[in-house]
Motif scaffolding. Structure first.
Motif, PDB file in Angstrom:
ATOM      1  N   ASP A 543       0.031   7.259   7.023  1.00 10.19           N
ATOM      2  CA  ASP A 543      -0.301   6.528   8.190  1.00 10.19           C
ATOM      3  C   ASP A 543      -1.754   5.675   7.933  1.00 10.19           C
ATOM      4  O   ASP A 543      -1.968   4.562   8.287  1.00 10.19           O
ATOM      5  N   ASP A 544      -2.524   6.542   7.222  1.00  7.83           N
ATOM      6  CA  ASP A 544      -4.012   5.855   6.867  1.00  7.83           C
ATOM      7  C   ASP A 544      -3.597   4.708   6.091  1.00  7.83           C
ATOM      8  O   ASP A 544      -4.336   3.596   6.171  1.00  7.83           O
ATOM      9  N   CYS A 545      -2.761   4.729   5.147  1.00  6.35           N
ATOM     10  CA  CYS A 545      -2.625   3.767   4.080  1.00  6.35           C
ATOM     11  C   CYS A 545      -2.079   2.261   4.901  1.00  6.35           C
ATOM     12  O   CYS A 545      -2.553   1.160   4.831  1.00  6.35           O
ATOM     13  N   SER A 546      -1.120   2.565   5.783  1.00  2.00           N
ATOM     14  CA  SER A 546      -0.923   1.435   6.752  1.00  2.00           C
ATOM     15  C   SER A 546      -1.852   0.816   7.529  1.00  2.00           C
ATOM     16  O   SER A 546      -1.960  -0.177   7.743  1.00  2.00           O
ATOM     17  N   SER A 547      -2.753   1.605   7.995  1.00  2.19           N
ATOM     18  CA  SER A 547      -4.068   1.203   8.896  1.00  2.19           C
ATOM     19  C   SER A 547      -4.839   0.539   8.250  1.00  2.19           C
ATOM     20  O   SER A 547      -5.466  -0.330   8.508  1.00  2.19           O
ATOM     21  N   PHE A 548      -4.958   0.773   6.750  1.00  2.00           N
ATOM     22  CA  PHE A 548      -5.857  -0.036   5.672  1.00  2.00           C
ATOM     23  C   PHE A 548      -5.223  -1.239   5.472  1.00  2.00           C
ATOM     24  O   PHE A 548      -6.004  -1.882   4.747  1.00  2.00           O
ATOM     25  N   GLY A 549      -4.034  -1.288   5.952  1.00  2.00           N
ATOM     26  CA  GLY A 549      -2.980  -2.670   5.195  1.00  2.00           C
ATOM     27  C   GLY A 549      -2.530  -2.544   3.878  1.00  2.00           C
ATOM     28  O   GLY A 549      -2.219  -3.348   3.297  1.00  2.00           O
ATOM     29  N   GLY A 550      -2.590  -1.288   3.703  1.00  2.00           N
ATOM     30  CA  GLY A 550      -1.872  -1.099   2.240  1.00  2.00           C
ATOM     31  C   GLY A 550      -0.383  -0.792   2.313  1.00  2.00           C
ATOM     32  O   GLY A 550       0.147  -0.575   3.370  1.00  2.00           O
ATOM     33  N   MET A 551       0.251  -0.567   1.051  1.00  2.00           N
ATOM     34  CA  MET A 551       1.616   0.165   1.053  1.00  2.00           C
ATOM     35  C   MET A 551       1.774   1.482   0.501  1.00  2.00           C
ATOM     36  O   MET A 551       1.033   1.620  -0.718  1.00  2.00           O
ATOM     37  N   GLY A 573       8.508  -0.798   0.009  1.00  2.00           N
ATOM     38  CA  GLY A 573       7.425   0.064   0.077  1.00  2.00           C
ATOM     39  C   GLY A 573       7.623   1.536  -0.336  1.00  2.00           C
ATOM     40  O   GLY A 573       8.445   1.818  -1.112  1.00  2.00           O
ATOM     41  N   GLY A 574       7.009   2.611   0.404  1.00  2.00           N
ATOM     42  CA  GLY A 574       6.888   3.939   0.151  1.00  2.00           C
ATOM     43  C   GLY A 574       8.323   4.595   0.478  1.00  2.00           C
ATOM     44  O   GLY A 574       9.069   4.099   1.264  1.00  2.00           O
ATOM     45  N   GLY A 710       6.698  -4.220   5.969  1.00  2.00           N
ATOM     46  CA  GLY A 710       5.407  -3.854   5.633  1.00  2.00           C
ATOM     47  C   GLY A 710       4.152  -4.644   5.264  1.00  2.00           C
ATOM     48  O   GLY A 710       2.945  -4.439   5.491  1.00  2.00           O
ATOM     49  N   GLY A 711       4.524  -6.023   5.387  1.00  2.44           N
ATOM     50  CA  GLY A 711       3.248  -7.044   5.433  1.00  2.44           C
ATOM     51  C   GLY A 711       2.578  -7.268   4.220  1.00  2.44           C
ATOM     52  O   GLY A 711       1.942  -8.494   4.001  1.00  2.44           O
TER      53      GLY A 711
END
Length: 746
Positions: A543-551, A573-574, A710-711
């Motif tokens: 969740d944190d990774c997604s909120s940071f804009g990461g994968m 992605g993951g 994922g963006g």
């Protein structure tokens, strides 16, 4: 390697010497009208690719003849242009598919023919190239396999194969002893015949063939070894065959006899004196009980049905008369539909009409009728009226909406029916079962998630013999099993494996069909987080990774292990599937009957320099009866130069390979993650990649590629190609979104 064309062109049609006989013809007319569109790999590669050496072989019945000619309809892909790249052909005869999977050298016969001695017919006007080679190999007696393998360098001549045919028994075999294509047991059965023709020289000595293995000594064929058989031997005493016949009475020694009638034959008859040779088989009684080893006369004397000589009950389903509507059953709202009825008045037409449905009560039998009929008033929408319809019965059943497992018990009178659970929001089958007349079927539907569902019953085809007069009755009962459950997460704690409603009442987050262990007891899953600039952070939750804009790279993944790779080539992605969306775009090779719908979902990747691609992955899902990927028989991995190329042919113009068995990386997201090892070098530029599952629609619905949300990668565009135009959007179309593909590159 010869530098010039190595195939001789001769004028005029193929001719045969006197006495030659065509013993197998799956090529047919010279206009190619008997040839199907498929090509199955058949090639002796250069040594660097020996593990991919493969044969397409098909069955024929031999008589111990000399095979004087073998023909094939040759074609290819992935760089193949014409037969000029072929340097030799090898004709092989195999005992069976196991022998071919063990060695491409025929265990019955093999012969190598230089391509300079092969003939390409100038009179062939069909697809591909009609190639013939003269041979001097000998077949065996009985059913065996024939294959003609072109020797063709992949690097300069692409891939070769044998065209499919509409003639034959409906299947052939591929064998790949080196295992490069990943076939189970290094072989696989195809769903189409191979375009071969086999000619013999007609020289056949019956004495070279084995004697019958059963009742060999019943010489006169009266089903009893007795005096008359001894008299037949005496009547032919001393007669020997001359190469054109076997004398009556030659029954010993086994297996082939000695082609003369004498003492050995008398002793053989005496040794089996009194044997009863009357054939036996399975016998079905009126109440559906099967008995083995009965003669036809004894079976029919009891008023039963004889199922054929040598049949066995293990292979027989004895049909039973329709048992009728069970006591206490509910009934559907309408009568059986007949020619002339008006479909607009159907009281339970469901999604096929005004949405009306009958109630279906779990645990209570229900009786109904389903037929095929002609409605003369049906508006076809083109100014014409009248069409053949199936009477489809739709049922509402609130118990289905909680999901879980359900069991169907059903019987039909004289119509083959589908009984299925339908997702009413999507308008597709969750799962259905086909029930044929003459048996009571019990089927357990696979566990499914809560939703908005109905139940559907209808004819499996538009067979106009399935009328009310011929028996359109059925009964069914739907019984509930366990409700759908899943892990319930509340404040980083798993409170149990509950129903969706129970979890919702607790304020938790529900995970369908997963256990607490599957969701790490609801604790955050930590791993590496990848960013578009190829930077990486360890010990970050999904969740944190997604909120940071990461994968998110997956649980316990470490940056030091180079888990991020090249993010621009990762549209998956993951391993938790957090970057996967809810959309699915069709990608499927259908069965031949639906070949017009063959479709690929492709997405583009751009390389700034020469690049070596070593693997490709995709997230596959489906609908309309799709359960999982286990029924998928093959995967085509194709690389195209453009959407136009894909719209012309789903076989990639840059690269294409068929792989039967995928790699299955760890995956807890929606759909199923599949991976394939490939080996392709690409120059700088833009390419379009696709993975296409071979999936029988009648068995497992429709397959497709999920979308990536994922963006971090992708440009927001994908393409679909449907060369035959079955879906009506032309050869290809562009879509908004990204397909869930991932490349591994060097």
């Amino acid at each position: 390697m010869k530098l010039f064309s190595t195939v001789t062109i001769v004028l005029g049609a193929t001719t045969f010497a006197s006495g030659q006989t065509v013993i197998m013809d799956q090529i047919g007319s010279m206009d190619g009208s008997d040839i199907a569109s498929g090509i199955t790999g058949c090639q002796d590669f250069e040594s660097a690719y020996d593990i991919y050496d493969i044969v397409t072989a098909d069955s024929f019945t031999g008589n111990g003849d000399t095979i004087s000619m073998v023909e094939m309809v040759l074609n290819g892909w992935n760089g193949f242009t014409d037969p000029s790249s072929v340097t030799a052909y090898t004709a092989n005869i195999y005992t069976d598919e196991n022998a071919a999977a063990n060695s491409l050298t025929g265990d019955i016969a093999t012969e190598i023919i230089d391509a300079a001695d092969a003939t390409q017919s100038p009179d062939w006007t069909g697809d591909g190239f009609l190639i013939s080679v003269n041979t001097s190999i000998t077949d065996s007696v009985g059913v065996q396999l024939i294959g003609l393998i072109p020797t063709n360098e992949f690097a300069t001549g692409g891939q070769t194969g044998t065209h499919s045919s509409t003639l034959g028994d409906g299947s052939a075999w591929q064998a790949n002893p080196g295992g490069g294509f990943g076939m189970p047991g290094n072989m696989q059965q195809t769903t189409a015949d191979a375009a071969y023709r086999v000619t013999s020289d007609g020289a056949f000595d019956p004495c070279n063939t084995p004697l019958p293995t059963e009742c060999t000594n019943d010489i006169d064929g009266d089903m009893l070894v007795s005096v008359s058989d001894v008299l037949a031997i005496i009547g032919n005493w001393g007669v020997c065959g001359d190469g054109t016949f076997r004398p009556v009475g030659d029954v010993a020694p086994l297996p082939n006899g000695d082609c003369c009638v004498g003492v050995n034959d008398v002793l053989a008859v005496i040794g089996s004196w009194g044997d009863d040779c009357t054939p036996t088989g399975g016998c079905c009684s009126a109440d559906g009980v099967c008995t083995d080893d009965m003669t036809q006369a004894d079976c029919e004397a009891l008023g039963n049905s004889y199922e054929g000589d040598d049949s066995v009950c293990a292979d027989i389903i004895c049909g039973v008369p329709y048992t009728g509507c069970p006591d206490g059953a509910d009934s559907d709202c309408d009568d059986c539909w007949e020619d002339g009825d008006d479909s607009s008045t159907d009281c339970n037409s469901g999604l096929n009409g005004d949405g009306a449905m009958d109630p279906l009560t779990v645990g209570v039998p229900l009786c109904g009728e389903s037929s095929v009929y002609f409605d003369p008033n049906y508006d076809n929408g083109d100014g014409t009226f009248g069409t053949t319809l199936r009477d489809t019965d739709w049922f509402s059943c609130p118990d289905l909406n909680v999901g879980g497992s359900f069991t169907l018990t059903a019987e039909t009178e004289n119509t083959t029916l589908l009984f299925g659970i339908v997702d009413l929001d999507a308008g597709v089958f969750v799962e259905y079962v086909v029930v044929e007349p003459g048996q009571v079927v019990t089927h357990e539907y696979a566990n499914f998630v809560p939703g908005n569902y109905g139940f559907w019953v209808g004819a499996s085809d538009w067979n106009t013999d399935w009328t009310c007069a011929n028996g359109g009755n059925y009964w069914m009962q739907l019984d509930a099993g366990e409700p759908a459950t899943g892990a319930c997460c509340l404040n980083d704690s798993c409170v149990g494996e509950n129903s969706m409603d129970e979890c919702g009442s607790l304020g938790g987050v529900w995970h369908f069909d997963l256990t607490c262990a599957d969701v790490n007891n609801c604790l955050p899953v930590l791993g590496a987080c990848c960013f578009t600039d190829n930077s990486c952070l360890d010990n970050v939750s999904s969740d944190d990774c997604s909120s940071f804009g990461g994968m998110f790279a997956g649980e316990d993944a470490l940056c030091a292990d180079d888990v991020c790779g090249s993010v621009e080539y990762d549209q998956i992605g993951g391993s938790d599937g957090s970057a996967i969306g809810s959309n699915i775009t069709g990608s499927q090779i259908f069965e031949d009957a639906n070949a017009a719908y063959n479709i690929a979902t492709l997405d583009n990747f751009t390389f700034d320099a020469d690049t070596h691609v070593t693997a490709i992955e995709a997230v596959i899902s489906g609908w309309n009866g799709f359960v999982d990927i286990s029924p998928v028989t093959n995967y085509t991995i194709s690389i195209y130069s453009s959407p136009d190329a894909a719209g012309a042919d789903l076989v990639g113009d840059v690269y294409s390979i068929d792989i039967v068995t995928p790699n299955l990386p760890t995956w807890t997201g929606v759909g199923e993650l599949v991976g394939f090892d490939i080996d392709v070098n690409l120059s700088a530029g833009e390419y379009y990649f696709a993975i296409i599952p071979w999936n029988d629609f009648g068995v497992n619905g429709q397959t497709g590629i999920t979308d990536y949300v994922g963006g971090l990668a992708g440009d927001g565009t994908y393409w679909q190609a449907n060369p035959a135009g079955g879906f009506g959007f032309g050869a290809w179309q562009e879509g908004i979104g990204d397909a869930a593909y991932r490349l591994t590159v060097e």
